[in-house]
Design an enzyme around this catalytic site. Structure first.
Site, PDB file in Angstrom:
ATOM      1  N   SER A 172      -8.437 -11.999 -21.718  1.00 37.52           N
ATOM      2  CA  SER A 172      -8.968 -10.757 -20.593  1.00 37.52           C
ATOM      3  C   SER A 172     -10.184 -10.578 -21.076  1.00 37.52           C
ATOM      4  CB  SER A 172      -8.881  -9.880 -20.637  1.00 37.52           C
ATOM      5  OG  SER A 172      -8.759  -9.130 -19.271  1.00 37.52           O
ATOM      6  N   ASP A 268      -4.628 -14.051 -10.642  1.00 37.59           N
ATOM      7  CA  ASP A 268      -5.227 -13.545 -11.458  1.00 37.59           C
ATOM      8  C   ASP A 268      -4.759 -11.630 -10.831  1.00 37.59           C
ATOM      9  OD1 ASP A 268      -6.512 -11.661 -13.160  1.00 37.59           O
ATOM     10  OD2 ASP A 268      -6.626 -13.178 -14.841  1.00 37.59           O
ATOM     11  N   HIS A 335      -1.657 -11.599 -15.803  1.00 34.21           N
ATOM     12  CA  HIS A 335      -2.426 -11.760 -16.086  1.00 34.21           C
ATOM     13  C   HIS A 335      -2.856 -11.429 -17.673  1.00 34.21           C
ATOM     14  CE1 HIS A 335      -7.041 -10.571 -17.001  1.00 34.21           C
ATOM     15  NE2 HIS A 335      -6.500  -9.286 -17.608  1.00 34.21           N
TER      16      HIS A 335
END
EC number: 3.1.1.-
Length: 397
Positions: A172, A268, A335
């Site tokens: 991330s 995502d 994610h």
């Protein structure tokens, strides 16, 4: 019967977690960091967790940069400084290492015996900020770039300077950081070290939201300005574009000279919730049910998400061909896939071309095979682990 089935599922999941997260690693605070001004948002020292390698992996290093979004104004940075994402005082002392950080060969076949490091994230700007002044009214410190350098210098002193192999990874906001710091990481190590970078769920797309507004572009502009990030972004990008545009990998990755692997879901879940349909673009909550579970999405919403996927793929393919760039773009609603054991390497892990994420990354790191695959559109991949959220999970930015 239904309750019994639920209980059995819970029991199996609990056993999986217990087995794969059996290793807990102590926190280490960076020595002398405060004196250098290399501090978290609240002025506390940065931290990391290191599990030493052994055997054939004793001179190999995997650095995993923690994710956790960003803060783009004083108000939400002040809120953040009272959490683990802004203060090392709020971080847990022992952190579970699993998936790409696991020390068990059956769960992490290629990196289990490497020196594995989890660098904690507490600056709010993907390790890029550097503002000298500190407002006494808030005591906010924007020093992410100094944190990055202080942690790397300490790891070099602890043996990384002798690395034969070094991988900079992240998830991330950490995946964005691993991409942006990739070449500078390479520059810290001896010429003889084989260095590669892995960006997991860090390829954030510059696109308009469902209301037609460039929400994420404005958000990143605020982050870069507040944190003074411009001088620490790749010059290969800032020499051509405004600093905020250089927070988007699609404008940075082409110029990265160090081998890079892009691992991302084309749908995502963080980007669907915060870039495609952020709260500001969805005031009546029409996207909320869809964002919680992709199976709840209306056909018209799926169409919007398919268009998002095509735009995402266009940005990735637009980087051009590279004989050193790996790629695993699946069609899952998720994610961060390197930090979850069931996504990284498990009996039913997501696969592309009959290959798990762990094998694709490992083959690329060890130069066994160059993996460059893009999945077919949702819902074609039955091996996907689609995330299901509750309304309390990670509220949108």
């Amino acid at each position: 019967m239904f309750k019994l089935k639920q209980w059995l599922i819970y029991l199996v999941c609990s056993l999986v977690i217990m087995n794969t997260e059996g290793l807990f690693v102590n926190i280490t605070f960076v020595r002398n960091a405060v004196a250098k001004g290399a501090v978290c948002l609240d002025g506390s020292p940065p931290a990391y967790h290191l599990d030493r390698g052994s055997g054939t992996g004793i001179n190999s290093w995997l650095i995993q940069l923690e994710g956790g979004g960003w803060c783009n104004n004083v108000t939400n940075c002040v809120s953040r400084m009272h959490t683990r994402l802004g203060s090392s005082k709020k971080m847990v002392e022992n952190l579970a290492f699993s998936a790409i950080l696991s020390n068990k060969k059956q769960y992490n076949p290629d990196f289990y015996n490497w020196n594995r490091v989890k660098v904690r994230y507490c600056d709010g700007a993907s390790f890029t900020g550097d503002v000298e002044a500190v407002n006494p009214a808030t005591n906010l410190h924007f020093r992410g770039a100094r944190v990055w350098l202080a942690v790397m210098q300490e790891l070099l002193a602890k043996g990384m300077i002798n690395a034969e192999n070094a991988v900079l990874s992240g998830c991330s906001a950490g995946g964005l950081a691993s991409l942006m710091h990739c070449d500078s990481f390479r520059a810290l190590l001896p010429m003889g070290t084989k260095v590669k970078c892995l960006s997991d769920a860090g390829f954030f797309l510059n696109t308009r939201d469902v209301s037609g507004v460039q929400y994420i572009k404005t958000y990143f502009e605020d982050v870069v300005t507040l944190h003074g990030s411009a001088k620490n972004l790749p010059r290969s990008c800032t020499s051509r574009l405004t600093p905020a545009m250089c927070f988007f990998p699609q404008y940075v990755a082409r110029q990265i000279r160090t081998p890079l692997f892009i691992l991302n879901a084309a749908y995502d879940s963080w980007q669907i919730k915060n870039i495609l349909a952020p709260r500001a673009a969805d005031p009546y909550g029409k996207w909320q049910s869809c964002q919680l579970d992709i199976k709840n999405c209306h056909p018209s919403q799926i169409k919007v998400m398919q268009d998002f996927r095509l735009e995402f793929l266009s940005a990735v393919i637009g980087l051009g061909r590279s004989s050193s760039r790996g790629m695993f773009i699946d069609s899952c609603y998720t994610h961060c896939q390197t930090e979850t054991q069931t996504s990284w390497f498990w009996q039913d892990s997501p696969i592309l071309n009959r290959t798990t994420i762990a094998k694709a990354v490992g083959d690329w790191v060890y130069d066994r095979t160059l993996f460059q695959k893009i999945d077919c559109p949702y819902p074609c991949n039955p091996t996907c682990h689609h995330r299901v959220f509750t309304p309390l999970d990670a509220p949108p930015i």
